[in-house]
Scaffold this motif. Structure first.
Motif, PDB file in Angstrom:
ATOM      1  N   ALA B  90      46.603  64.532  -5.836  1.00  0.00           N
ATOM      2  CA  ALA B  90      45.710  63.385  -5.714  1.00  0.00           C
ATOM      3  C   ALA B  90      45.025  63.147  -7.043  1.00  0.00           C
ATOM      4  N   SER B  91      44.643  61.908  -7.281  1.00  0.00           N
ATOM      5  CA  SER B  91      43.995  61.595  -8.559  1.00  0.00           C
ATOM      6  C   SER B  91      42.588  62.184  -8.605  1.00  0.00           C
ATOM      7  N   TRP B  92      41.983  62.438  -7.433  1.00  0.00           N
ATOM      8  CA  TRP B  92      40.612  62.968  -7.407  1.00  0.00           C
ATOM      9  C   TRP B  92      40.577  64.487  -7.530  1.00  0.00           C
ATOM     10  N   CYS B  93      41.752  65.103  -7.688  1.00  0.00           N
ATOM     11  CA  CYS B  93      41.831  66.565  -7.656  1.00  0.00           C
ATOM     12  C   CYS B  93      41.920  67.099  -9.078  1.00  0.00           C
ATOM     13  N   ALA B  94      40.872  67.832  -9.491  1.00  0.00           N
ATOM     14  CA  ALA B  94      40.811  68.320 -10.879  1.00  0.00           C
ATOM     15  C   ALA B  94      41.928  69.323 -11.209  1.00  0.00           C
ATOM     16  N   PRO B  95      42.234  70.290 -10.318  1.00  0.00           N
ATOM     17  CA  PRO B  95      43.315  71.234 -10.656  1.00  0.00           C
ATOM     18  C   PRO B  95      44.665  70.529 -10.853  1.00  0.00           C
ATOM     19  N   CYS B  96      44.807  69.324 -10.255  1.00  0.00           N
ATOM     20  CA  CYS B  96      46.063  68.586 -10.439  1.00  0.00           C
ATOM     21  C   CYS B  96      46.250  68.187 -11.905  1.00  0.00           C
TER      22      CYS B  96
END
Lengths: 150, 193
Positions: B90-96
């Motif tokens: 997801a775009s809101w996911c920092a680990p991504c």
């Protein structure tokens, strides 16, 4: 009178807080109670020591919604739990099933109880055995003492 | 005193039993700590029930504004030309963001990486791929998060490796770091190539 009504409302406040978002609730109170009962059996995978009923995590909300949909459709509680179990495994069940890996967990209370009973019995038997046994030497000495006292 | 009638049985085990028990517990605890340190034991990890099984059925729409084909379970049924990675992000996911360069590298090397965009806004997901690059061959959009539940996903990012028969062989919860890539994923990609 109004004071009493407010007081009663105040007492009921925690109950309102516990049910979460009112939009989530099922209209039928019986089904809602059933859904809540099921939800309390399921672990929130995000904040892991809470049930999905207690958790604010988005995944818990999704699972709550899923449980309610299935309950509203008339599914049995065991079937709803099985549905979630098939996807997330044993970890999602707050009451772990008895398997080879969890048998020690389930058996520990009984082992502890059995161990305690065994210790008590052993000690009692020993105490009784010691009380019962007088060697011939002791008997002779006792008789001697008796004579001396007389 | 009562030795004649009741010969003293050696009861030394009663002395040693608690010591032995404590020693066994100590060894177990040490093994647990060791496992925690090297990552082989994770008490908070949720083991995937999908290992050794094909992907569950699903049909996801494509992400509008991104020129990528959609993703369905049919795309993951064997026989496949090679191993496939399915990455929930997801775009809101920092680990991504941490994970993204590794996915880009795999994609450049020709590994099939399929994406599932989880609970995201379309415009922001598109902007994420524009900014960080697109590693995906196919991309499905799971806005309600139901497909993720069917996969047993409990957070993003989460990545699954499917072999050529379409069987799920590996699941990684959390970002694929360079370390994960080299020590875990590459050996598997070689094995299932």
């Amino acid at each position: 009178m109004t004071r009493w009504i407010f007081f009663c409302l105040l007492l009921a406040l925690p109950a309102w807080g516990a049910v979460g978002d009112p939009n989530e609730r099922l209209a039928d109170p019986a089904k809602e109670a059933l859904a809540r009962e099921i939800g309390r059996e399921l672990r929130c995978l995000v904040c892991q020591n809470q049930s999905i009923e207690d958790s604010d995590a988005p995944l818990a909300r999704d699972l709550r919604r899923l449980v309610r949909e299935r309950v509203a459709a008339g599914e049995e509680p065991s079937a709803v739990i099985r549905f979630v179990h098939q996807r997330y495994g044993d970890f999602v069940l707050l009451r772990p099933p008895v398997t080879a890996a969890t048998i020690l967990l389930w058996a520990t209370p009984f082992l502890a109880l059995g161990g305690g009973i065994a210790v008590i019995l052993l000690r009692r038997r020993r105490a009784m055995a010691e009380a019962a046994a007088l060697s011939p030497e002791e008997v002779r000495r006792l008789a001697e003492l008796d004579r001396g006292a007389a | 005193m009562s030795d004649a009638a009741f010969p003293k049985r050696p009861r030394r085990w009663m002395l040693y039993a608690p010591v032995g028990l404590a020693a066994a517990a100590g060894v177990g605890f040490y093994a647990m700590l060791q496992g925690l340190r090297d990552g082989s034991y994770n008490p908070r990890g949720v083991p995937s029930v999908l290992l050794g099984r094909p992907a569950p059925d699903f049909t996801l729409p494509a992400l509008e504004g991104v020129d990528l084909p959609a993703l369905t379970a049919e795309d993951l049924r064997g026989p496949l030309p090679g191993p496939v990675l399915v990455n929930f992000w997801a775009s809101w996911c920092a680990p991504c963001i941490i994970e993204h360069p590794q996915l880009m590298r795999l994609s450049r090397e020709g590994v099939a990486v399929y994406g599932v965009n989880y609970k995201d806004r379309m415009a922001e997901a598109g902007a994420f791929l524009k900014r960080h690059g697109n590693p995906y061959r196919r991309l499905g959009r799971d806005e309600p998060g139901r497909t993720a539940i069917d996969w047993g996903v409990y957070g993003v990012p989460e990545t699954y490796l499917l072999d050529r028969q379409g069987m799920i062989r590996w699941r990684w919860a959390g970002p694929i770091t360079t370390d994960t890539l080299e020590s875990e994923l590459r050996p598997l990609l070689r094995r299932f190539a």
